[in-house]
Every structure is written in structure tokens, then in C-alpha cells.
Design a protein around this motif. Structure first.
Motif, short mmCIF file in Angstrom:
data_model
loop_
_atom_site.label_atom_id
_atom_site.label_comp_id
_atom_site.label_asym_id
_atom_site.label_seq_id
_atom_site.Cartn_x
_atom_site.Cartn_y
_atom_site.Cartn_z
N ASP A 103 0.88 -1.30 -0.12
CA ASP A 103 0.19 0.03 -0.01
C ASP A 103 0.84 1.26 -0.02
OD1 ASP A 103 -2.45 -1.53 -0.06
OD2 ASP A 103 -2.31 -1.45 2.21
N TYR A 104 0.07 2.10 -0.07
CA TYR A 104 0.91 3.91 -0.16
C TYR A 104 0.02 4.72 0.89
CZ TYR A 104 2.71 8.19 -1.48
OH TYR A 104 3.33 9.36 -1.75
N ASP A 105 0.68 5.58 1.44
CA ASP A 105 0.21 6.40 2.36
C ASP A 105 1.09 7.66 2.32
OD1 ASP A 105 -1.65 7.67 4.12
OD2 ASP A 105 -1.25 6.23 5.89
N TYR A 106 0.63 8.86 2.56
CA TYR A 106 1.27 10.16 2.84
C TYR A 106 1.14 10.95 4.02
CZ TYR A 106 2.61 14.83 1.15
OH TYR A 106 3.10 15.97 1.11
N PHE A 107 2.24 11.25 4.60
CA PHE A 107 2.01 12.13 5.93
C PHE A 107 2.40 13.38 5.57
CE2 PHE A 107 3.12 8.66 9.47
CZ PHE A 107 2.14 7.98 9.06
N ASP A 108 1.63 14.40 5.91
CA ASP A 108 1.68 15.92 5.58
C ASP A 108 2.56 16.23 6.59
OD1 ASP A 108 0.11 16.42 7.63
OD2 ASP A 108 -1.50 17.14 6.42
N TYR A 109 3.28 17.51 6.35
CA TYR A 109 4.11 17.99 7.32
C TYR A 109 3.43 18.18 8.77
CZ TYR A 109 2.26 22.71 7.40
OH TYR A 109 1.53 23.93 7.47
N LYS A 110 2.67 18.39 8.79
CA LYS A 110 1.77 18.36 10.33
C LYS A 110 1.57 17.24 10.87
CE LYS A 110 -1.42 22.22 8.81
NZ LYS A 110 -2.72 22.66 8.74
N LYS A 111 1.40 16.15 10.24
CA LYS A 111 1.49 14.86 10.92
C LYS A 111 2.95 14.38 11.08
CE LYS A 111 -1.47 11.37 9.81
NZ LYS A 111 -2.17 10.20 9.12
N CYS A 112 3.92 14.95 10.19
CA CYS A 112 5.33 14.68 10.33
C CYS A 112 5.84 15.18 11.73
CB CYS A 112 6.09 15.29 9.21
SG CYS A 112 6.12 13.98 7.87
N ILE A 113 5.21 16.28 12.27
CA ILE A 113 5.52 16.87 13.53
C ILE A 113 5.65 15.88 14.74
CG2 ILE A 113 5.10 18.59 15.17
CD1 ILE A 113 4.42 20.44 12.84
N THR A 114 4.37 15.17 14.61
CA THR A 114 4.08 14.02 15.62
C THR A 114 4.89 12.76 15.28
OG1 THR A 114 1.83 15.01 15.75
CG2 THR A 114 2.14 12.51 16.98
N PHE A 115 4.91 12.59 14.00
CA PHE A 115 5.86 11.26 13.45
C PHE A 115 7.37 11.47 13.90
CE2 PHE A 115 7.81 9.20 10.07
CZ PHE A 115 7.89 7.77 10.39
N ARG A 116 7.97 12.60 13.67
CA ARG A 116 8.95 13.05 14.02
C ARG A 116 9.44 12.66 15.81
NH1 ARG A 116 11.64 17.04 16.63
NH2 ARG A 116 13.70 17.69 15.91
N GLN A 117 8.54 13.18 16.46
CA GLN A 117 8.42 12.94 18.08
C GLN A 117 8.54 11.39 18.24
OE1 GLN A 117 9.28 15.53 20.10
NE2 GLN A 117 9.82 13.87 21.36
N TRP A 118 7.54 10.85 17.68
CA TRP A 118 7.64 9.22 17.84
C TRP A 118 8.99 8.72 17.52
CZ3 TRP A 118 8.50 5.15 14.78
CH2 TRP A 118 8.26 3.73 15.17
N LEU A 119 9.67 9.18 16.21
CA LEU A 119 10.92 8.57 15.97
C LEU A 119 11.93 8.81 16.91
CD1 LEU A 119 10.69 9.35 12.15
CD2 LEU A 119 10.82 7.02 13.10
N ILE A 120 11.90 10.18 17.25
CA ILE A 120 12.96 10.60 18.58
C ILE A 120 13.07 9.70 19.76
CG2 ILE A 120 13.48 12.04 20.01
CD1 ILE A 120 12.95 14.32 17.84
N GLU A 121 11.29 9.21 20.22
CA GLU A 121 11.31 8.19 21.22
C GLU A 121 11.81 7.07 20.92
OE1 GLU A 121 10.53 9.26 24.53
OE2 GLU A 121 10.86 11.50 23.76
N ARG A 122 11.33 6.69 19.80
CA ARG A 122 11.44 5.13 19.37
C ARG A 122 13.25 4.87 19.43
NH1 ARG A 122 12.80 1.12 19.59
NH2 ARG A 122 12.48 -0.82 18.29
N LEU A 123 13.99 5.71 18.58
CA LEU A 123 15.38 5.75 18.85
C LEU A 123 16.12 5.53 20.03
CD1 LEU A 123 15.96 7.69 15.51
CD2 LEU A 123 16.24 5.27 15.64
N LYS A 124 15.52 6.19 21.09
CA LYS A 124 15.93 6.12 22.51
C LYS A 124 16.13 4.54 22.92
CE LYS A 124 14.48 10.79 23.90
NZ LYS A 124 13.78 11.48 24.73
N SER A 125 15.07 3.82 22.41
CA SER A 125 14.93 2.37 22.81
C SER A 125 16.13 1.86 22.11
CB SER A 125 13.77 1.96 22.61
OG SER A 125 12.72 2.77 23.44
N PRO A 126 16.51 0.64 22.50
CA PRO A 126 17.26 -0.36 21.74
C PRO A 126 16.82 -0.75 20.36
CG PRO A 126 17.41 -1.17 24.01
CD PRO A 126 16.31 0.13 23.96
#
Length: 127
Positions: A74-97
């Protein structure tokens, strides 16, 4: 990267970030914007990495936290507003092993989220 090329490489997974709003396209017959053309950055990963992402819980996290509509194929698109929250999720995710196979994908996603926010565009997930 054109849609034609993406279709030719259908067994591969791609991430796309538009570096300018001109690279974000909309088709009246397809309700989700997509990244097509330049300027954009594109990142390829194979099925081995995709399976590692799934095992890491990436898909279920995206469904539950971001109402993502994608699954493999499938395909999906995150606009820049959703990317703000996605970015925070990634930062938190990368803190874990993190599995060494998926870490480069998460790092790329974080880079792309930052670019999407900076340029007011978005990220395309072509799985």
C-alpha cells in the motif's frame, strides 16, 4: 521518482520526501497526495528490512498512533503536520534499543520528517 518507476519496482519498498511543494502531486481519482518528481529524496529498502520493521512493531504503531492506511503493498502520505508528531515518535523510538537492520530506516524517516517539516511538504510511504 515517477509513479511508473515505482510500479516497475513493486517488490521494493520506498520512502519519498518532497523537498519542495511542487514535488507533491494530487490526483482527483486518488485521494492521497503523493511525492512524484523533483526535488525529492528517495530511500529504498528490501523485503528483509520490511520484515524486520514489521517484527519491530512499526506497522501496528503507525496504525494505532497515526491512523496510517498502509500495509505491505500500500501507499500512504504524511503531510508536514503529521510529520511533527511522527518525528517525535521517531525520536522516542530511537532512544530504545533498536534492531541494527531497522535503525537506518528509522534514521532516514527522522531525516525525512525533518525535511517535510522544514519544506512544508510530506513523506510518501510506498510499501
Amino acid at each position: 521518482l515517477t509513479l511508473k518507476l515505482k510500479k516497475e519496482r513493486k517488490n521494493n519498498m520506498w520512502l519519498h520526501v518532497a523537498l519542495n511543494p511542487t514535488a507533491v502531486k494530487c490526483d482527483p481519482e486518488y485521494p492521497i497526495p503523493y511525492v512524484d518528481g523533483e526535488p525529492s529524496d528517495n530511500y529504498f529498502f528490501d523485503e528483509k528490512v520490511a520484515q524486520a520493521l514489521e517484527k519491530d512493531g512499526f506497522l501496528s504503531e503507525m496504525w494505532h498512533k497515526f491512523d496510517a492506511t498502509f500495509d505491505w503493498g500500500d501507499y500512504d502520505y504524511f503531510d508536514y503536520k503529521k510529520c511533527i508528531t511522527f518525528r517525535q515518535w521517531l525520536i522516542e523510538r530511537l532512544k530504545s534499543p533498536t534492531n541494527t537492520i531497522v535503525k537506518p530506516v528509522y534514521d532516514t524517516m527522522l531525516d525525512y520528517a525533518n525535511k517535510a517539516i522544514k519544506y512544508h511538504t510530506g513523506i510518501g510511504f510506498d510499501f
